[in-house]
Scaffold this active site. Structure first.
Site, short mmCIF file in Angstrom:
data_model
loop_
_atom_site.label_atom_id
_atom_site.label_comp_id
_atom_site.label_asym_id
_atom_site.label_seq_id
_atom_site.Cartn_x
_atom_site.Cartn_y
_atom_site.Cartn_z
N SER A 156 46.19 43.39 53.07
CA SER A 156 46.08 44.70 52.64
C SER A 156 47.38 45.13 52.35
O SER A 156 48.16 45.13 52.98
CB SER A 156 45.35 45.71 53.57
OG SER A 156 45.52 46.84 53.38
N ASP B 24 43.31 48.46 48.64
CA ASP B 24 42.68 49.55 49.10
C ASP B 24 42.37 50.74 48.26
O ASP B 24 43.42 51.52 48.50
CB ASP B 24 43.01 49.77 50.58
CG ASP B 24 42.35 48.69 51.54
OD1 ASP B 24 43.45 48.19 52.34
OD2 ASP B 24 41.22 48.31 51.46
N HIS C 261 38.77 46.63 47.07
CA HIS C 261 37.88 47.23 48.17
C HIS C 261 37.88 48.71 47.71
O HIS C 261 38.73 49.50 47.88
CB HIS C 261 38.56 47.18 49.56
CG HIS C 261 37.76 47.74 50.38
ND1 HIS C 261 38.31 48.13 51.81
CD2 HIS C 261 36.48 48.47 50.56
CE1 HIS C 261 37.37 48.79 52.32
NE2 HIS C 261 36.24 48.98 51.79
N GLY D 136 39.47 54.41 55.56
CA GLY D 136 40.64 55.56 55.28
C GLY D 136 41.69 55.36 55.55
O GLY D 136 42.64 55.99 54.79
N ASP E 43 37.33 43.76 58.01
CA ASP E 43 38.44 44.51 57.59
C ASP E 43 38.70 45.65 58.46
O ASP E 43 37.77 46.48 58.54
CB ASP E 43 37.98 45.00 56.08
CG ASP E 43 39.15 46.14 55.38
OD1 ASP E 43 38.91 46.56 54.23
OD2 ASP E 43 40.31 45.90 55.96
C1 DX5 Z 1 40.93 50.69 56.02
C2 DX5 Z 1 41.31 49.50 54.67
C3 DX5 Z 1 41.59 48.38 55.40
C4 DX5 Z 1 43.11 48.49 56.29
C5 DX5 Z 1 43.40 47.25 57.05
O1 DX5 Z 1 40.14 51.90 55.05
O2 DX5 Z 1 39.91 49.36 54.09
O3 DX5 Z 1 41.84 47.09 54.39
O4 DX5 Z 1 44.06 48.89 55.22
O5 DX5 Z 1 44.50 47.66 57.50
P1 DX5 Z 1 44.72 47.05 59.04
O6 DX5 Z 1 44.80 45.62 59.01
O7 DX5 Z 1 46.02 47.58 59.34
O8 DX5 Z 1 43.55 47.70 59.98
ZN ZN Z 2 39.98 47.50 52.91
#
Ligand code: DX5
Ligand code: ZN
Length: 219
Positions: free
Chosen positions: A7, A34, A67, A146, A179
């Site tokens: 991400s 994201d 995403h 979020g 995720d």
């Molecule tokens: C949250 C996103 C995720 C998040 C993952 O809404 O969809 O992809 O950025 O980041 P980490 O690995 O830090 O939880």
């Molecule tokens: Zn995500």
């Protein structure tokens, strides 16, 4: 082996180019984009993710894993198709009915892009079953969508194994992507539960050596 989708949500402003190059050298399988609209979730990353997708498309061969955390799924799909992502995932909760879900699936497929549907932690896994034969990836949120850096919700492990059992019992080929809060401490739980693609943001971006942690998550 597992696939890793890094991400880019929390990549430091101004360090995008060098970070993306480091991630490419570390062989991330995907860049996880994201996209947040400030309505489906509080944060608005829309323009940043458009810019980063354009930059990555121009400078890297690593596939984009988009995403969409947006209310207007159809505009989101149209806006990200030009970057020729490998996957576009939308949230089941953002659409009003089954007809809209099928319409979104078809719009992504018409653009030769793999289709993902994501469900939030509180959404029952059964709600995605009827769409599994028509999609490539089921994205199970292991945090509330979020923001990055949240703690993995351990109850999601059972949800992943329930989904994996259903996929196997019905001879489906849908991949499971997980995720949120995925790191070296939580990876085993999601791997044993049946995940195929691990999204990780903070754990990788904060690591001193990207390749070490990506190789561990792939293993
Ligand atoms: C949250 C996103 C995720 C998040 C993952 O809404 O969809 O992809 O950025 O980041 P980490 O690995 O830090 O939880
Ligand atoms: Zn995500």
């Amino acid at each position: 082996m597992y696939e890793v989708s890094t991400s880019i949500l929390n990549v430091e402003k101004g360090k995008e180019a060098e970070t993306f190059l480091k991630l490419e050298k570390a062989r991330t399988d995907y860049f996880h984009i994201d996209v947040m609209d400030g309505k489906f979730v509080e944060k608005d990353t829309y323009n940043d993710m458009i810019n980063s997708s354009l930059y990555i498309k121009r400078t890297s061969n690593i596939p984009l894993d988009v995403h969409l955390m947006v209310e207007d799924v159809f505009t989101g799909i149209e806006d990200f198709v030009p970057f020729e992502p490998n996957i576009i995932t939308f949230h089941l909760e953002a659409l009003k009915n089954d007809e809209e879900v099928i319409k979104a699936i078809n719009l992504i497929k018409e653009n030769n892009i793999r289709v993902g549907i994501s469900i939030k932690p509180k959404t029952k896994v059964e709600e995605i079953y009827k769409f599994l034969p028509y999609i490539h990836v089921a994205l199970i949120m292991t945090v509330e969508p979020g923001k990055g850096g949240q703690t993995f919700i351990t109850e999601m492990t059972e949800k992943i194994s329930t989904l994996k059992n259903y996929i196997n019992e019905n001879n489906l080929e849908t991949q499971i992507e997980v995720d949120g809060g995925i790191n070296l401490a939580t990876q085993n739980a999601v791997k044993e539960a049946g995940s195929d693609i691990l999204v990780s943001g903070t754990a990788i971006i904060r690591a001193i050596n990207y390749k070490d942690i990506i190789d561990e998550l792939k293993g």
